[in-house]
Design an enzyme around this catalytic site. Structure first.
Site, PDB file in Angstrom:
ATOM      1  CE  LYS A  13     -20.502 -39.569   1.459  1.00  0.00           C
ATOM      2  NZ  LYS A  13     -18.832 -40.145   0.988  1.00  0.00           N
ATOM      3  NE  ARG A  88     -20.652 -45.016   5.544  1.00  0.00           N
ATOM      4  CZ  ARG A  88     -20.283 -43.885   5.362  1.00  0.00           C
ATOM      5  NH1 ARG A  88     -20.744 -42.712   5.424  1.00  0.00           N
ATOM      6  NH2 ARG A  88     -18.800 -43.823   5.285  1.00  0.00           N
ATOM      7  NE  ARG A 127     -12.521 -34.461   4.789  1.00  0.00           N
ATOM      8  CZ  ARG A 127     -13.362 -35.653   4.713  1.00  0.00           C
ATOM      9  NH1 ARG A 127     -14.369 -35.308   4.102  1.00  0.00           N
ATOM     10  NH2 ARG A 127     -13.236 -36.670   5.423  1.00  0.00           N
ATOM     11  NE  ARG A 161     -14.195 -36.620   8.594  1.00  0.00           N
ATOM     12  CZ  ARG A 161     -15.119 -37.448   7.856  1.00  0.00           C
ATOM     13  NH1 ARG A 161     -15.948 -36.339   6.994  1.00  0.00           N
ATOM     14  NH2 ARG A 161     -15.072 -38.531   7.649  1.00  0.00           N
ATOM     15  NE  ARG A 172     -13.356 -42.286   6.156  1.00  0.00           N
ATOM     16  CZ  ARG A 172     -12.716 -41.254   5.884  1.00  0.00           C
ATOM     17  NH1 ARG A 172     -11.760 -40.632   6.188  1.00  0.00           N
ATOM     18  NH2 ARG A 172     -13.830 -40.300   5.367  1.00  0.00           N
TER      19      ARG A 172
HETATM   20  P1  AP5 Z   1     -16.003 -33.975   0.718  1.00  0.00           P
HETATM   21  O1  AP5 Z   1     -17.075 -33.166   0.297  1.00  0.00           O
HETATM   22  O2  AP5 Z   1     -15.759 -33.732   2.154  1.00  0.00           O
HETATM   23  O3  AP5 Z   1     -16.341 -35.604   0.621  1.00  0.00           O
HETATM   24  P2  AP5 Z   1     -17.185 -36.652   1.339  1.00  0.00           P
HETATM   25  O4  AP5 Z   1     -17.875 -37.555   0.328  1.00  0.00           O
HETATM   26  O5  AP5 Z   1     -18.430 -36.051   2.205  1.00  0.00           O
HETATM   27  O6  AP5 Z   1     -16.170 -37.499   2.253  1.00  0.00           O
HETATM   28  P3  AP5 Z   1     -16.516 -37.973   3.730  1.00  0.00           P
HETATM   29  O7  AP5 Z   1     -14.752 -38.482   3.966  1.00  0.00           O
HETATM   30  O8  AP5 Z   1     -17.070 -37.026   4.644  1.00  0.00           O
HETATM   31  O9  AP5 Z   1     -17.164 -39.471   3.457  1.00  0.00           O
HETATM   32  P4  AP5 Z   1     -17.378 -40.671   4.365  1.00  0.00           P
HETATM   33  O10 AP5 Z   1     -18.328 -41.242   3.843  1.00  0.00           O
HETATM   34  O11 AP5 Z   1     -16.004 -41.376   4.582  1.00  0.00           O
HETATM   35  O12 AP5 Z   1     -17.390 -39.857   5.882  1.00  0.00           O
HETATM   36  P5  AP5 Z   1     -18.620 -39.736   6.801  1.00  0.00           P
HETATM   37  O13 AP5 Z   1     -18.566 -38.476   7.549  1.00  0.00           O
HETATM   38  O14 AP5 Z   1     -20.029 -39.988   6.122  1.00  0.00           O
HETATM   39  O15 AP5 Z   1     -14.911 -33.825  -0.038  1.00  0.00           O
HETATM   40  C1  AP5 Z   1     -13.593 -34.171   0.491  1.00  0.00           C
HETATM   41  C2  AP5 Z   1     -12.469 -33.321  -0.116  1.00  0.00           C
HETATM   42  O16 AP5 Z   1     -12.257 -33.398  -1.416  1.00  0.00           O
HETATM   43  C3  AP5 Z   1     -12.750 -31.701   0.654  1.00  0.00           C
HETATM   44  O17 AP5 Z   1     -11.535 -31.121   0.771  1.00  0.00           O
HETATM   45  C4  AP5 Z   1     -13.275 -31.188  -0.651  1.00  0.00           C
HETATM   46  O18 AP5 Z   1     -12.999 -29.781  -0.673  1.00  0.00           O
HETATM   47  C5  AP5 Z   1     -12.764 -31.878  -1.800  1.00  0.00           C
HETATM   48  N1  AP5 Z   1     -13.399 -32.063  -3.225  1.00  0.00           N
HETATM   49  C6  AP5 Z   1     -14.738 -32.357  -3.137  1.00  0.00           C
HETATM   50  N2  AP5 Z   1     -15.057 -32.497  -4.374  1.00  0.00           N
HETATM   51  C7  AP5 Z   1     -14.138 -32.008  -5.225  1.00  0.00           C
HETATM   52  C8  AP5 Z   1     -14.102 -32.143  -6.466  1.00  0.00           C
HETATM   53  N3  AP5 Z   1     -14.892 -32.400  -7.518  1.00  0.00           N
HETATM   54  N4  AP5 Z   1     -12.700 -31.989  -6.861  1.00  0.00           N
HETATM   55  C9  AP5 Z   1     -11.729 -31.896  -6.244  1.00  0.00           C
HETATM   56  N5  AP5 Z   1     -11.580 -31.801  -4.848  1.00  0.00           N
HETATM   57  C10 AP5 Z   1     -12.914 -31.830  -4.216  1.00  0.00           C
HETATM   58  O19 AP5 Z   1     -18.264 -40.925   7.764  1.00  0.00           O
HETATM   59  C11 AP5 Z   1     -17.320 -41.020   8.639  1.00  0.00           C
HETATM   60  C12 AP5 Z   1     -17.383 -42.344   9.571  1.00  0.00           C
HETATM   61  O20 AP5 Z   1     -18.525 -42.287  10.343  1.00  0.00           O
HETATM   62  C13 AP5 Z   1     -17.434 -43.738   8.820  1.00  0.00           C
HETATM   63  O21 AP5 Z   1     -16.179 -44.201   8.460  1.00  0.00           O
HETATM   64  C14 AP5 Z   1     -18.201 -44.590   9.668  1.00  0.00           C
HETATM   65  O22 AP5 Z   1     -16.964 -44.877  10.848  1.00  0.00           O
HETATM   66  C15 AP5 Z   1     -19.221 -43.627  10.374  1.00  0.00           C
HETATM   67  N6  AP5 Z   1     -20.411 -43.610   9.648  1.00  0.00           N
HETATM   68  C16 AP5 Z   1     -20.847 -42.430   8.943  1.00  0.00           C
HETATM   69  N7  AP5 Z   1     -22.208 -42.808   8.482  1.00  0.00           N
HETATM   70  C17 AP5 Z   1     -22.096 -44.143   8.549  1.00  0.00           C
HETATM   71  C18 AP5 Z   1     -23.432 -45.104   8.486  1.00  0.00           C
HETATM   72  N8  AP5 Z   1     -24.523 -44.638   7.731  1.00  0.00           N
HETATM   73  N9  AP5 Z   1     -23.198 -46.292   8.819  1.00  0.00           N
HETATM   74  C19 AP5 Z   1     -22.380 -46.558   9.711  1.00  0.00           C
HETATM   75  N10 AP5 Z   1     -21.183 -45.906  10.084  1.00  0.00           N
HETATM   76  C20 AP5 Z   1     -21.487 -44.636   9.544  1.00  0.00           C
HETATM   77 MG    MG Z   2     -18.756 -35.782   4.168  1.00  0.00          MG
END
Ligand code: AP5
Ligand code: MG
Ligand code: ZN
Length: 217
Positions: A13, A88, A127, A161, A172
């Site tokens: 994402k 989410r 990552r 992270r 997660r």
């Molecule tokens: P990346 O693009 O970083 O993936 P991502 O989908 O952004 O993954 P996240 O870990 O950021 O998602 P998340 O939803 O768990 O975390 P968030 O920060 O939202 O890609 C990942 C890796 O893969 C990278 O190294 C990239 O280079 C590689 N890659 C990408 N595409 C690829 C491909 N096609 N092929 C190969 N490699 C690839 O949330 C974190 C925490 O915050 C949550 O756990 C929760 O506690 C809290 N939180 C956030 N939002 C909310 C909400 N709305 N409600 C409640 N709690 C929340």
């Molecule tokens: Mg992300």
């Protein structure tokens, strides 16, 4: 363009949202990034959120919905935005509907990014991001052109992270399947849900998203 990128942790994402920021000149609204900024700043919210994020649980809906409501009223959102990591939970999706209808805004697309669970664990374990500009990298899948130098800003410091360890990643993923995946039928019923093959290479996924955005429904 008002877009939701919906997918499990590590689906790509953030990677794709950052590309869309450049190509479509609309901001990326990442609730995870907002929470991490609060953690770094050491605010009360940050201190509370840190413990929840380290467990892999969701931060309370009220806090998250308030953050997004405030953010979409900023002037840079007038032409649209990319929601990354929000909504989410069903409560967040319902709150977003109200927020958008109050502002007479319609969602253009909700794009589901489909990736196998095992691939996600590997992606998150590898990552890292540039400490200076936030550009995203991966030990195997996305390495800088010059070793240990950020392509984007030339920075030499990188960070990982705290929630990317295997135990937290598994929590997660469970939370995604239990609380976020039910949004897929919700948006399908509204007729706005599309999907891309998130297992494909990064550039291929970008092209798939581009086709959805250019091709309408
Ligand atoms: P990346 O693009 O970083 O993936 P991502 O989908 O952004 O993954 P996240 O870990 O950021 O998602 P998340 O939803 O768990 O975390 P968030 O920060 O939202 O890609 C990942 C890796 O893969 C990278 O190294 C990239 O280079 C590689 N890659 C990408 N595409 C690829 C491909 N096609 N092929 C190969 N490699 C690839 O949330 C974190 C925490 O915050 C949550 O756990 C929760 O506690 C809290 N939180 C956030 N939002 C909310 C909400 N709305 N409600 C409640 N709690 C929340
Ligand atoms: Mg992300
Ligand atoms: Zn950088």
């Amino acid at each position: 363009m008002k877009l939701i990128l919906l997918g499990p942790p590590g689906a790509g994402k953030g990677t794709q949202a950052r590309r869309l920021v450049d190509t479509h000149e609309i901001p990326q609204l990442s609730t995870g990034d907002m929470l991490r900024a609060a953690v770094s700043a050491g605010t009360e919210l940050g201190q509370m959120a840190k413990a929840v994020m380290d467990r892999g649980d969701l931060v309370s809906d009220d806090i998250i919905v308030g953050m997004i409501a405030e953010r979409i009223d900023q002037p840079d959102c007038v032409n649209g935005f990319i929601l990354d990591g929000f909504p989410r939970s069903e409560a967040q999706a319902a709150a977003l509907d109200i927020m958008l209808s109050e502002r007479s805004i319609a969602l253009d697309h909700v794009i589901e990014m489909r990736v196998d669970d095992e691939a996600l664990v590997e992606r998150l374990a590898g990552r890292y991001t540039c400490a200076e500009c936030g550009a995203g990298y991966h030990d195997r899948f996305q390495v800088p052109q010059v070793e240990s130098v950020c392509d984007n800003c030339g920075g030499r410091e990188f960070k990982r992270r705290d929630d990317d360890n295997e135990t937290t990643v598994r929590s997660r993923l469970t939370v995604y399947h239990d609380q976020t995946a039910p949004l897929l039928p919700y948006y399908r019923a509204k007729g706005v849900l599309r999907h891309v093959d998130g297992m494909a290479e990064i550039d291929v996924v970008t092209a798939q998203i581009g086709a959805i955005l250019n091709g309408g429904k």
